[in-house]
Write a protein that holds these residues in place. Structure first.
Motif, PDB file in Angstrom:
ATOM      1  N   LEU B 157       0.831  -1.218   0.000  1.00  0.00           N
ATOM      2  CA  LEU B 157       0.000   0.000   0.000  1.00  0.00           C
ATOM      3  C   LEU B 157       0.859   1.259   0.000  1.00  0.00           C
ATOM      4  O   LEU B 157       0.644   2.178  -0.786  1.00  0.00           O
ATOM      5  CB  LEU B 157      -0.917  -0.002   1.218  1.00  0.00           C
ATOM      6  N   CYS B 158       1.849   1.294   0.894  1.00  0.00           N
ATOM      7  CA  CYS B 158       2.670   2.503   0.971  1.00  0.00           C
ATOM      8  C   CYS B 158       3.614   2.591  -0.213  1.00  0.00           C
ATOM      9  O   CYS B 158       3.976   3.695  -0.633  1.00  0.00           O
ATOM     10  CB  CYS B 158       3.431   2.553   2.286  1.00  0.00           C
ATOM     11  N   GLY B 159       4.006   1.449  -0.789  1.00  0.00           N
ATOM     12  CA  GLY B 159       4.816   1.486  -2.001  1.00  0.00           C
ATOM     13  C   GLY B 159       4.063   2.193  -3.113  1.00  0.00           C
ATOM     14  O   GLY B 159       4.598   3.069  -3.802  1.00  0.00           O
ATOM     15  N   ILE B 213      -2.915  12.115  -2.274  1.00  0.00           N
ATOM     16  CA  ILE B 213      -3.222  10.681  -2.209  1.00  0.00           C
ATOM     17  C   ILE B 213      -1.967   9.894  -1.835  1.00  0.00           C
ATOM     18  O   ILE B 213      -2.018   8.991  -1.006  1.00  0.00           O
ATOM     19  CB  ILE B 213      -3.798  10.188  -3.543  1.00  0.00           C
ATOM     20  N   GLY B 214      -0.834  10.273  -2.428  1.00  0.00           N
ATOM     21  CA  GLY B 214       0.406   9.546  -2.189  1.00  0.00           C
ATOM     22  C   GLY B 214       0.863   9.648  -0.750  1.00  0.00           C
ATOM     23  O   GLY B 214       0.956   8.649  -0.039  1.00  0.00           O
ATOM     24  N   ALA B 222      -8.384   7.706   5.485  1.00  0.00           N
ATOM     25  CA  ALA B 222      -9.335   6.834   4.819  1.00  0.00           C
ATOM     26  C   ALA B 222      -9.509   7.358   3.396  1.00  0.00           C
ATOM     27  O   ALA B 222      -9.482   8.567   3.192  1.00  0.00           O
ATOM     28  CB  ALA B 222     -10.667   6.860   5.563  1.00  0.00           C
ATOM     29  N   PRO B 223      -9.679   6.529   2.407  1.00  0.00           N
ATOM     30  CA  PRO B 223      -9.798   5.067   2.458  1.00  0.00           C
ATOM     31  C   PRO B 223      -8.466   4.348   2.257  1.00  0.00           C
ATOM     32  O   PRO B 223      -8.465   3.202   1.830  1.00  0.00           O
ATOM     33  CB  PRO B 223     -10.725   4.805   1.273  1.00  0.00           C
ATOM     34  N   LEU B 224      -7.346   5.014   2.544  1.00  0.00           N
ATOM     35  CA  LEU B 224      -6.035   4.400   2.269  1.00  0.00           C
ATOM     36  C   LEU B 224      -5.363   3.986   3.571  1.00  0.00           C
ATOM     37  O   LEU B 224      -4.150   3.936   3.654  1.00  0.00           O
ATOM     38  CB  LEU B 224      -5.149   5.401   1.529  1.00  0.00           C
ATOM     39  N   SER B 304      -5.348   6.544  16.257  1.00  0.00           N
ATOM     40  CA  SER B 304      -4.428   7.413  15.510  1.00  0.00           C
ATOM     41  C   SER B 304      -5.048   7.853  14.193  1.00  0.00           C
ATOM     42  O   SER B 304      -4.897   9.007  13.777  1.00  0.00           O
ATOM     43  CB  SER B 304      -3.121   6.682  15.211  1.00  0.00           C
ATOM     44  N   ILE B 305      -5.729   6.920  13.502  1.00  0.00           N
ATOM     45  CA  ILE B 305      -6.397   7.297  12.244  1.00  0.00           C
ATOM     46  C   ILE B 305      -7.399   8.401  12.527  1.00  0.00           C
ATOM     47  O   ILE B 305      -7.488   9.393  11.801  1.00  0.00           O
ATOM     48  CB  ILE B 305      -7.120   6.083  11.627  1.00  0.00           C
TER      49      ILE B 305
END
Lengths: 220, 485
Positions: B157-159, B213-214, B222-224, B304-305
């Motif tokens: 996901l973070c990549g 977004i990145g 959210a939603p990432l 945290s989110i």
């Protein structure tokens, strides 16, 4: 810039995009790697051509790194991993050719619609190069979403990085630092992915991500 | 050599040294030592004039984040020393893994501080990318099925998020290049801020969407956000503390730098609505998800989110008051959440489980720990007299004054999360203490390993900030709030 220079850059960028389409519907891992190698070669040619036609010698380094890492080392290493884990016969569900074309063409259309209006004052080459590279990035994302096998996800991730390099070589005079780091990060990313693959192999005896994803950290 | 160079170089040297040092005790001490030197160097910054060079920039915005990062880095290294001693004792980790862990810890601090102090978009991106790599390795440290799955999900996901952020960075260069000419200037923050008014806003907008977004993926918006609870729950607890306390802040800092550019440009889209939408979505989603958590680390990861959602909402609202609240909340959340993770780390070690229903009566079995955890949760829930109350109060009142309709979901989200926190903290802190998981030993007879100093140091700071904010800090926050637009 001469017409020839423009046409050649345009064509090479399009070849990179074409290979992204081809990646989407490969069902066998070896053919997936072959297509990825072709994409890396096309990207090498693009970077070298931009270096020559714009007179930016540092792009030759980018081209060389792409050639060595992505067209030679990484495919060879992944090839060995696949053989070692005996998953070379795996036929995995990929999108069909028809569906690939529909999805791919709509993503390319989307990126053209997105990029062309906002870059009205940039040169034609920059604009089209940007549209091409955004398409490659989006197709790579589509591939990562549609695949379940860890190796194909790695290939999808690297094709996203190919799109980024395509964008970077097209931006006139972009400082070398960034390109170097992109190449470097791909290498590091690959090493880590490799470690991951082995651990996943150790733990699960499979590379099927669907099975791994069933291991929820929480049992509710 | 400038102070910034020392701040960035110390953890880098530390990583190299710790990779060579055998023995976890010496490693842990050196880890504390290097973190302390970094903190001292960052305190020197306050005595110097703000400066900017080709490599580094120090201004009102990042100076407090650099100090905060160095401080949390130090306290976490103190907590980590006690934590790993226990993990060695129970055989969960071995010497080889710990050597690696300590080197990665300093490498992570290096990437955080480099990302904060870099004057170059490309260098900052490389630093955030490096932070991803180091944390992925630390999350998978236990090599359990769950930790590898968590690290894999985090990495994928973070990549992808990092890739999109790079695309945004390239777009930003393409936008600046026609105005500022090819070369380094078009990738330097201080130069960009001078010339940004002349840059065509259209590409700037497109670039910002990719950057939001990145880097937003790393903020856990959210939603990432899917990677965040897993990465927090499955890695060692000191890593959960720095993930929540530092990494999320640094990713948000990156977004805010770009927001500053947009604000200074004037004609670009207002990034506000986008950030408000993502912030509210994170807040409400995480608030509701809190009720279904059974794993204590996962529970606080969702919190945290929620708080990153509140902060993003605050910066999305903009204006001097909301920005001020956002900046304050960044600092307060970082301190409070890492304090909570220290307490949770101790609690998990004495009870032997991460499941909330198996942990109870901490105030009875371990009063200092139990009351500390309770104070931390009270603080994070936004109750006075702690600093989080100040920032949330500022945000809610300023939102009511300007956009009452937006204030309703904001308050609803905060209240929903508040309910979940109260519900769970009762279970954790009160009632009769149980027995250690897997054995009949009563929890009360298990001694606490390590020190509670980091926990109480953080709580004290949050308490002081809730009662009195130092003048220079207020002045910085006001300067930055004005720049953020």
């Amino acid at each position: 810039m001469s017409d020839l220079g423009y046409d050649a850059a345009h064509m090479l960028g399009a070849v990179v995009l074409l290979m992204s389409f081809a990646l989407l519907y490969q069902r066998r891992l070896f053919s997936l790697l072959n297509v990825f190698t072709m994409q890396a070669l096309a990207l090498t040619a693009t970077a070298a051509w931009q270096a020559y036609s714009h007179g930016e010698p540092h792009l030759y380094i980018t081209a060389l790194l792409t050639l060595v890492l992505k067209a030679i080392l990484i495919p060879v290493a992944l090839h060995r991993i696949i053989v070692k884990m005996k998953i070379h016969r795996t036929i995995e569900p990929a999108l069909g050719i028809g569906l690939t074309m529909v999805a791919g063409v709509s993503l390319v259309t989307l990126s053209i619609l997105l990029v062309l209006p906002v870059t009205a004052d940039a040169t034609a080459l920059t604009r089209e190069n940007l549209a091409l590279s955004l398409s490659v990035v989006l197709l790579g994302l589509l591939m990562m979403i549609s695949r379940r096998n860890a190796v194909s996800q790695v290939v999808g991730f690297m094709s996203i990085e190919n799109g980024l390099i395509l964008a970077a070589v097209g931006a006139a005079g972009m400082p070398l630092v960034v390109e170097m780091s992109v190449a470097f990060s791909v290498m590091v990313a690959f090493i880590i992915f490799g470690i991951f693959l082995f651990h996943i192999r150790e733990r699960f005896d499979t590379l099927d991500m669907q099975k791994i994803e069933s291991f929820r950290g929480e049992s509710d | 050599m400038s102070a910034v160079a020392v701040i960035v170089a110390t953890p880098l040297i530390g990583a190299a040294v710790l990779a060579l040092v055998p023995g976890h005790r010496l490693g842990a001490r050196l880890n504390i030592g290097f973190s302390a030197v970094t903190l001292l160097a960052s305190l020197v910054l306050f005595a110097l004039e703000p400066s900017s060079g080709a490599l580094f920039v120090v201004d009102a915005f990042n100076i407090y984040l650099i100090a905060l990062t160095a401080f949390v880095g130090l306290t976490t290294s103190v907590f980590s020393a006690g934590y790993i001693a226990h993990e060695i004792a129970v055989g969960k980790l071995d010497e080889r893994k710990l050597r690696f862990y300590h080197a990665m810890y300093q490498a992570f601090m290096f990437t955080m501080l480099l990302a904060l102090s870099a004057n170059n978009l490309g260098v900052m991106w490389v630093a955030v990318e490096g932070a991803t790599l180091t944390t992925v390795l630390m999350v998978s440290l236990y090599r359990t099925a769950a930790s590898i799955e968590a690290a894999w999900k985090y990495f994928i996901l973070c990549g992808v998020g990092i890739a999109l952020a790079l695309f945004g960075t390239i777009l930003m260069y393409m936008a600046a290049q026609p105005v500022m000419g090819p070369g380094m200037a078009a990738m330097t923050w201080t130069e960009l801020m001078v010339h940004v008014a002349k840059i065509s806003p259209a590409i700037l907008n497109l670039a910002f969407v990719f950057l939001l977004i990145g880097y937003g993926t790393k903020v856990g918006l959210a939603p990432l956000h899917a990677w965040l609870p897993d990465a927090h729950a499955e890695g060692p607890t000191p890593i959960s503390a720095v993930l929540s306390g530092l990494l999320l802040n640094v990713a948000l800092y990156a977004v805010l730098r770009f927001k500053m550019l947009l604000a200074a440009n004037g004609q670009a889209i207002a990034p506000g609505p986008l950030m408000i939408a993502m912030g509210l979505a994170s807040l409400l989603l995480a608030g509701l998800m809190l009720y279904r958590r059974r794993d204590v680390k996962r529970f606080f990861a969702y919190s945290s989110i929620e708080h990153m959602g509140i902060i993003t909402f605050a910066f999305g609202m903009g204006g001097p008051l909301a920005n001020f609240a956002g900046l304050l909340h960044m600092a307060m959340h970082s301190l409070t959440k890492s304090a909570i993770f220290y307490a949770v780390g101790h609690a998990v070690q004495v009870t032997g489980t991460q499941r909330i229903e198996r942990i109870s009566g901490l105030t009875v079995s371990h009063p200092a720990l139990g009351w500390g955890l309770l104070a931390g949760v009270v603080a994070i829930a936004g109750l006075p007299p702690f600093g989080v109350f100040m920032s949330e109060f500022l945000l809610v009142t300023s939102t009511f004054a300007r956009e009452p309709l937006l204030a309703l979901p904001l308050v609803a989200g905060i209240l929903v999360a508040f309910g979940a926190l109260v519900l769970r903290v009762q279970q954790l802190c009160f009632g009769a203490p149980g027995t250690v998981e897997g054995s009949g030993v009563p929890v009360a007879s298990v001694p606490l390993q390590g020190t509670l100093v980091p926990l109480y140091a953080h709580l004290a700071l949050v308490l002081v900030a809730g009662v009195w904010l130092p003048g220079p800090l207020v002045a910085w926050f006001q300067t930055v709030a004005a720049l953020l637009g």
